[in-house]
Design a protein around this motif. Structure first.
Motif, PDB file in Angstrom:
ATOM      1  N   SER A  14       0.953  -0.936  -0.009  1.00 57.96           N
ATOM      2  CA  SER A  14       0.544  -0.228  -0.294  1.00 57.96           C
ATOM      3  C   SER A  14       0.975   1.006  -0.078  1.00 57.96           C
ATOM      4  CB  SER A  14      -0.842  -0.066   1.451  1.00 57.96           C
ATOM      5  OG  SER A  14      -0.373   0.519   2.677  1.00 57.96           O
ATOM      6  N   GLU A  15       2.227   1.142   0.562  1.00 58.64           N
ATOM      7  CA  GLU A  15       2.956   2.284   0.568  1.00 58.64           C
ATOM      8  C   GLU A  15       4.036   2.429  -1.141  1.00 58.64           C
ATOM      9  OE1 GLU A  15       3.442   4.139   3.249  1.00 58.64           O
ATOM     10  OE2 GLU A  15       2.230   2.935   4.441  1.00 58.64           O
ATOM     11  N   VAL A  16       3.797   1.664  -1.409  1.00 58.45           N
ATOM     12  CA  VAL A  16       5.082   1.439  -2.722  1.00 58.45           C
ATOM     13  C   VAL A  16       4.439   2.618  -3.768  1.00 58.45           C
ATOM     14  CG1 VAL A  16       5.727   0.057  -4.328  1.00 58.45           C
ATOM     15  CG2 VAL A  16       5.598  -0.906  -2.808  1.00 58.45           C
ATOM     16  N   GLU A  17       3.681   2.711  -4.587  1.00 56.54           N
ATOM     17  CA  GLU A  17       3.431   3.605  -5.054  1.00 56.54           C
ATOM     18  C   GLU A  17       3.377   5.255  -4.562  1.00 56.54           C
ATOM     19  OE1 GLU A  17      -0.754   5.611  -7.645  1.00 56.54           O
ATOM     20  OE2 GLU A  17      -0.836   3.952  -6.395  1.00 56.54           O
ATOM     21  N   ASN A  18       3.286   5.862  -3.492  1.00 56.43           N
ATOM     22  CA  ASN A  18       4.194   6.717  -2.550  1.00 56.43           C
ATOM     23  C   ASN A  18       5.433   7.019  -3.677  1.00 56.43           C
ATOM     24  OD1 ASN A  18       0.971   8.186  -2.468  1.00 56.43           O
ATOM     25  ND2 ASN A  18       1.177   7.889  -0.494  1.00 56.43           N
ATOM     26  N   ASP A  22       8.042   9.178  -4.601  1.00 58.21           N
ATOM     27  CA  ASP A  22       8.597  10.780  -3.888  1.00 58.21           C
ATOM     28  C   ASP A  22       9.628  10.478  -3.952  1.00 58.21           C
ATOM     29  OD1 ASP A  22       6.345  11.787  -2.421  1.00 58.21           O
ATOM     30  OD2 ASP A  22       6.631  10.259  -0.479  1.00 58.21           O
ATOM     31  N   TYR A  23      10.366   9.207  -4.021  1.00 56.82           N
ATOM     32  CA  TYR A  23      11.832   8.456  -4.458  1.00 56.82           C
ATOM     33  C   TYR A  23      12.518   9.469  -5.611  1.00 56.82           C
ATOM     34  CZ  TYR A  23      15.776   6.212  -5.004  1.00 56.82           C
ATOM     35  OH  TYR A  23      17.381   5.909  -5.090  1.00 56.82           O
ATOM     36  N   ALA A  24      11.612   8.836  -6.465  1.00 54.02           N
ATOM     37  CA  ALA A  24      11.845   9.512  -8.451  1.00 54.02           C
ATOM     38  C   ALA A  24      12.170  11.138  -8.087  1.00 54.02           C
ATOM     39  CB  ALA A  24      10.679   9.179  -9.100  1.00 54.02           C
ATOM     40  N   LYS A  29      16.646  15.699  -7.888  1.00 58.82           N
ATOM     41  CA  LYS A  29      16.805  16.421  -7.781  1.00 58.82           C
ATOM     42  C   LYS A  29      18.606  16.012  -7.320  1.00 58.82           C
ATOM     43  CE  LYS A  29      16.164  19.865  -4.140  1.00 58.82           C
ATOM     44  NZ  LYS A  29      15.300  20.344  -2.767  1.00 58.82           N
ATOM     45  N   LEU A  30      18.704  15.110  -5.877  1.00 55.87           N
ATOM     46  CA  LEU A  30      20.248  15.486  -5.343  1.00 55.87           C
ATOM     47  C   LEU A  30      21.000  14.916  -7.094  1.00 55.87           C
ATOM     48  CD1 LEU A  30      19.034  13.237  -2.285  1.00 55.87           C
ATOM     49  CD2 LEU A  30      19.826  15.713  -2.698  1.00 55.87           C
ATOM     50  N   ALA A  31      20.650  14.631  -7.701  1.00 52.76           N
ATOM     51  CA  ALA A  31      21.265  13.665  -8.521  1.00 52.76           C
ATOM     52  C   ALA A  31      21.561  15.195  -9.532  1.00 52.76           C
ATOM     53  CB  ALA A  31      20.679  12.815  -9.966  1.00 52.76           C
ATOM     54  N   ARG A  32      20.635  15.961 -10.216  1.00 52.27           N
ATOM     55  CA  ARG A  32      21.108  17.536 -10.743  1.00 52.27           C
ATOM     56  C   ARG A  32      22.047  18.359  -9.905  1.00 52.27           C
ATOM     57  NH1 ARG A  32      16.957  20.364 -10.103  1.00 52.27           N
ATOM     58  NH2 ARG A  32      14.973  18.761 -10.601  1.00 52.27           N
ATOM     59  N   SER A  33      21.846  17.918  -8.847  1.00 45.03           N
ATOM     60  CA  SER A  33      23.024  18.277  -7.191  1.00 45.03           C
ATOM     61  C   SER A  33      24.870  17.561  -7.345  1.00 45.03           C
ATOM     62  CB  SER A  33      22.172  19.047  -6.440  1.00 45.03           C
ATOM     63  OG  SER A  33      22.258  17.685  -5.877  1.00 45.03           O
ATOM     64  N   ASP A 382      14.595  16.475   2.694  1.00 47.30           N
ATOM     65  CA  ASP A 382      13.438  15.752   3.881  1.00 47.30           C
ATOM     66  C   ASP A 382      13.949  14.657   2.723  1.00 47.30           C
ATOM     67  OD1 ASP A 382      11.629  13.579   4.475  1.00 47.30           O
ATOM     68  OD2 ASP A 382      10.353  14.666   3.251  1.00 47.30           O
ATOM     69  N   VAL A 383      14.987  13.506   3.183  1.00 51.38           N
ATOM     70  CA  VAL A 383      14.913  12.643   3.406  1.00 51.38           C
ATOM     71  C   VAL A 383      14.504  10.985   3.388  1.00 51.38           C
ATOM     72  CG1 VAL A 383      18.207  13.532   3.140  1.00 51.38           C
ATOM     73  CG2 VAL A 383      16.920  12.124   5.152  1.00 51.38           C
ATOM     74  N   ARG A 384      14.113  11.111   3.689  1.00 53.36           N
ATOM     75  CA  ARG A 384      13.034  10.273   4.037  1.00 53.36           C
ATOM     76  C   ARG A 384      12.710   8.996   3.235  1.00 53.36           C
ATOM     77  NH1 ARG A 384       7.935  12.017   7.925  1.00 53.36           N
ATOM     78  NH2 ARG A 384       8.357  13.764   5.273  1.00 53.36           N
ATOM     79  N   PRO A 385      13.022   9.679   1.904  1.00 56.35           N
ATOM     80  CA  PRO A 385      12.658   9.300   1.105  1.00 56.35           C
ATOM     81  C   PRO A 385      13.839   7.898   0.683  1.00 56.35           C
ATOM     82  CG  PRO A 385      11.547  10.730   0.260  1.00 56.35           C
ATOM     83  CD  PRO A 385      12.486  10.943   1.443  1.00 56.35           C
ATOM     84  N   LEU A 386      14.885   8.344   0.774  1.00 58.30           N
ATOM     85  CA  LEU A 386      16.152   7.683   0.749  1.00 58.30           C
ATOM     86  C   LEU A 386      15.940   6.581   1.707  1.00 58.30           C
ATOM     87  CD1 LEU A 386      18.881  10.730   0.275  1.00 58.30           C
ATOM     88  CD2 LEU A 386      17.790   9.319  -1.521  1.00 58.30           C
TER      89      LEU A 386
END
Length: 426
Positions: A14-18, A22-24, A29-33, A382-386
């Protein structure tokens, strides 16, 4: 109770879609930095924090203790509880035992149970801050610093016994924390007390196996309120140097006077190669033993910034032993530990985002504004997706507390163990 991977996978659906969304967004964003996102996720997945055996039951204060039900009343049950935390997070792969609270009666069986949960035995902890039943000597007026030579020898022998038990469990370190000190001026001679403590620690160190480390903890006050013999990091550092190359200082976040610059202490010890271990908790007033990150999350981030820098730039310092050391007075102890693990990993992940090269350039140029922005930009991410990416990678729960509650873990523990039980050692 055992939580299998299939149960966790079912709860994750139930959590995977969100999570994917969020991770994408964050990884792009981080990769661009310029951040190496996969490397950061792997480091988070590898980070392991030991759970102390005494943190699995309801804690208390001098005025009362309120049981939560289903507490572990044996070492076997403590291992089961850490196994539950590790299954949900894959970040708690070690348990730290306290002797004599956790002396195994069947070492082989205990090791097999730990292995079944994917756990190893972290630092062993001695106890000379309270008298045990039928003790031949009292620690009322000190242990390793005791004026009474029989009490001092008794305390030394206890630590050697802890080493012997630890060797059987394949532990590799001993943590010594002393309550020794004085509540009133004139109660003891500071120099004599320090000299006796050094002598005692050297005797303990002489029994340490060649592949073991000795961690010397410090604390400015409590239970003695005028002085403690190992009152600060400098005293611990001095004693560790006196013992030898395999003796180190252990930093507990709560063991500092208000507004101490703990990140500077960390940096200094790592520079000297003497930071051996780290105990996580949080506080508002003193040694409050609150949930990690619940009061001072930015301070925790700044500490991790120094830890990450030290792990990269101080090869003379061993990889630190991480442990949570908190007291759970009004929360479900296992939920509190899950919250603490989340806070630790958030602080670690945000510290990994700090552009150390840019920060060093700003420092060299005395650009104070830019230096602050570099740190705070990382902290405000917000690093929670990591963290969730790391958990998904290792087969852990995307949301450990939600899964814990969905599975009604505490209710099942109460059903199995009873409501009116008390964790051993508390």
């Amino acid at each position: 109770m055992i939580i299998g991977k299939d149960i966790i996978e079912q709860n994750n659906k139930s959590e995977v879609e969100n999570f994917n969304s969020d991770y994408a967004y964050l990884s792009d964003k981080l990769a661009r930095s310029g951040a190496n996102v996969s490397d950061i996720v792997n480091k988070i997945a590898d980070f392991q924090v030991a759970i102390p055996s005494w943190a699995l039951g309801a804690g208390g204060t001098r005025f009362g203790r309120f049981s939560y039900g289903g507490e572990p009343s044996s070492l076997e049950q403590k291992l089961d509880d850490v196994g539950l935390i590790h299954a949900l997070t894959h970040s708690a792969g070690a348990i730290s035992l306290h002797i004599p609270w956790d002396i195994p009666t069947d070492v082989k069986a205990i090791k097999e149970k730990a292995t079944s949960h994917g756990l190893i035995f972290d630092a062993m902890n001695s106890n000379t801050f309270q008298d045990q039943p039928n003790a031949k000597q009292s620690y009322k007026f000190g242990s390793l610093n005791a004026a009474n030579e029989d009490a001092r020898a008794y305390a030394v022998e206890h630590n050697k016994e802890v080493i012997r038990i630890g060797k059987e469990l394949d532990s590799k370190s001993l943590t010594v924390w002393l309550a020794d000190g004085a509540s009133f001026p004139g109660q003891l001679n500071f120099q004599t007390a320090l000299a006796k403590t050094e002598q005692s620690l050297k005797e303990i160190y002489s029994d340490l196996p060649e592949d073991w480390k000795l961690f010397i903890e410090y604390k400015p006050y409590e239970p003695n309120f005028y002085s403690t013999t190992i009152q600060d990091w400098g005293t611990s550092f001095m004693l560790a140097n006196a013992c030898g190359d395999r003796a180190y200082t252990l930093v507990d976040l709560g063991h500092h006077l208000p507004n101490s610059n703990i990140e500077q202490i960390v940096a200094t010890l790592m520079y000297k190669g003497k930071l051996g271990g780290f105990h996580f908790n949080d506080s508002k007033y003193g040694d409050d033993d609150l949930t990690v990150g619940s009061i001072k999350p930015y301070a925790l981030f700044l500490i991790f910034n120094e830890l990450v820098y030290g792990m990269e730039n101080n090869p003379n310092n061993p990889y630190p032993a991480w442990m949570i050391d908190a007291s759970h007075n009004i929360k479900d102890p296992l939920e509190d530990l899950l919250q603490s693990l989340e806070a630790i990993l958030i602080a670690y992940a945000t510290a990994l985002l700090v552009d150390q090269k840019a920060l060093k350039e700003a420092q060299q140029n005395n650009d104070v504004v830019l230096a602050q922005d570099i740190l705070q930009n990382a902290y405000r991410t917000d690093v929670r997706p990591l963290l969730r990416a790391a958990r998904l990678q290792t087969g852990a729960a995307l949301d450990p507390i939600a899964t814990y509650r969905n599975l009604k873990v505490r209710e099942q523990l109460i059903s199995e163990r009873g409501l009116n039980v008390k964790a051993t050692g508390l």
